[in-house]
Design an enzyme around this catalytic site. Structure first.
Site, PDB file in Angstrom:
ATOM      1  N   ARG A  50       0.801  -1.295  -0.036  1.00 42.99           N
ATOM      2  CA  ARG A  50      -0.106  -0.168  -0.059  1.00 42.99           C
ATOM      3  C   ARG A  50       0.906   1.259  -0.064  1.00 42.99           C
ATOM      4  O   ARG A  50       1.579   1.233   0.725  1.00 42.99           O
ATOM      5  CB  ARG A  50      -0.804  -0.051   1.387  1.00 42.99           C
ATOM      6  N   TYR A 102     -22.854   9.316 -14.852  1.00 42.76           N
ATOM      7  CA  TYR A 102     -23.041   7.973 -14.073  1.00 42.76           C
ATOM      8  C   TYR A 102     -23.757   8.043 -12.773  1.00 42.76           C
ATOM      9  O   TYR A 102     -23.529   8.861 -11.910  1.00 42.76           O
ATOM     10  CB  TYR A 102     -21.566   7.418 -14.035  1.00 42.76           C
ATOM     11  N   ASP A 175     -14.664  12.331 -15.950  1.00 44.89           N
ATOM     12  CA  ASP A 175     -15.035  10.814 -16.051  1.00 44.89           C
ATOM     13  C   ASP A 175     -14.856  10.654 -17.367  1.00 44.89           C
ATOM     14  O   ASP A 175     -15.819  10.784 -18.316  1.00 44.89           O
ATOM     15  CB  ASP A 175     -16.159  10.432 -15.415  1.00 44.89           C
TER      16      ASP A 175
END
Ligand SMILES: *Cc1c(COP(=O)(O)O)cnc(C)c1O
Length: 377
Positions: A50, A102, A175
């Protein structure tokens, strides 16, 4: 960079040959932890997976090259990437997004607004006058645009939208899920951040969930996104990143075929007596065609919608009646999908009852057209 250089970078995953084994295809690095030497120095470049291990980083580097980005980060899904961008808005900050976008991203914005975490305004996609009237200089902290916009595929002209956002002191995030970097590179049009659901075209095989954010410049906001990425841990897995990188190798050729198929389907459906209208930016009759022709340089994509004369019932029957188009949600995969959108998005959605959304895959175009004709008959 010329398109052919981008395509080579995608096909060869940046031509990185594994120095240890000579492997042309990189190994998958699943290790979560990375060793140190006698002086506690790291043996490689990271200590822990991570926020990203070597496989995630390699896939991110390929996407950064395709977008012309300063940096790219992979997330566990498109929604996780969107949530990270919204998280950068200060409490009480103002966001301008779209009436049509979306539905999951819109629902997340509405949820944050209901909790008074931020305030949101929604403008019709591509209506620059409405955008100019909605941004509040010094107060608006983010302009969020989706183009082509689900599910009517309205087109937003990115460059003048960036000017309006920047004049108000807000960054522009796009997007661009339905316009992957083989056809549109929003960062070159002055957008600040580009987001993809890599679940869709970038992977292209409907077997990975992943999200991507890429930035034009390393800014304080981007640094904050990096912190959110690491601290909240919504990361893409190693295996997913490897599969995504495999999918990216064929992005250009898949998208070319999907765009050609969608155009052929759109043209055939335009004259069908059961069809009220065909929504596809590749058709000269589409309101955003001129902008799309300039902004989508390598095809208009595989997404189109049909509005049917017979309303809700006709839409439901068409979606249930195809034999090649698979009745399922999602988009961008090699297999063609069909979906009656309204019952999926719910009663609050502005999507018309009679709308059927098609995601064209790479099957032969004639078979797709024949399939729709038999289901409409
Ligand atoms: C699918 C999709 C998302 C959400 O991505 P997930 O990977 O499903 O989380 C966001 N925007 C668009 C345009 C999408 O199609």
């Amino acid at each position: 960079m010329a398109d052919e250089h981008r395509e080579i970078a995608a096909v060869q995953a940046l031509h990185r040959i594994d120095p240890e084994t000579g492997a042309v295809i990189p190994p998958v690095h699943l290790s979560s932890t990375y060793g140190r030497g006698s002086d506690n120095e790291l043996l490689g470049s990271i200590d822990y997976r991570r926020p990203h291990g070597p496989t995630e980083q390699h896939a991110a580097d390929v996407i950064a090259r395709l977008e012309g980005a300063a940096e790219t980060r992979l997330f566990s899904s498109g929604m996780a990437a969107i949530a990270a961008v919204f998280e950068t808005v200060p409490t009480g900050g103002h966001v301008v997004a779209q009436t049509e976008m979306y539905y999951g991203a819109k629902a997340l914005l509405n949820r944050l607004a209901a909790k008074q975490r931020l305030s949101a305004s929604f403008v019709e996609p591509g209506n620059l006058e409405a955008l100019r009237n909605s941004v509040r200089p010094g107060e608006t902290d983010l302009v969020w645009v989706e183009t082509p916009a689900n599910p009517g595929w309205k087109i937003v002209d990115i460059a003048p939208t960036a000017d309006i956002a920047h004049a108000a002191g807000a960054p522009l995030a796009i997007d661009s899920t339905c316009a992957p970097p083989c056809t549109t590179r929003p960062l070159e049009l002055d957008a600040d951040i580009v987001m993809h659901s890599a679940t869709k075209y970038l992977n292209g095989h409907s077997d990975v969930l992943a999200g991507v954010l890429s930035t034009r410049e390393i800014t304080p906001r981007w640094a904050e996104i990096g912190e959110i990425h690491n601290k909240t841990g919504a990361l893409a897995g190693g295996m997913e990143s490897w599969l995504l990188m495999r999918g990216l190798r064929t992005l250009f050729i898949r998208f070319e075929r999907q765009s050609a198929n969608a155009l052929a389907v759109a043209e055939a459906m335009q004259t069908h007596p059961a069809v009220e209208s065909v929504l596809y930016p590749g058709l000269p009759s589409h309101t955003g065609h001129e902008i799309a022709a300039r902004q989508m340089t390598n095809g208009f994509g595989g997404m189109l919608s049909l509005r049917l004369k017979g309303g809700y019932e006709a839409a439901r029957k068409l979606a249930a009646g195809t034999k090649i188009f698979i009745q399922a949600t999602s988009l961008g995969g090699v297999e063609s999908l069909i979906e009656h959108r309204k019952p999926i998005e719910g009663p609050d959605s502005p999507t018309p009852d009679d709308l059927v959304r098609l995601s064209c895959g790479i099957e032969p175009a004639e078979s797709l057209i024949e399939d729709l004709r038999q289901a409409l008959a």
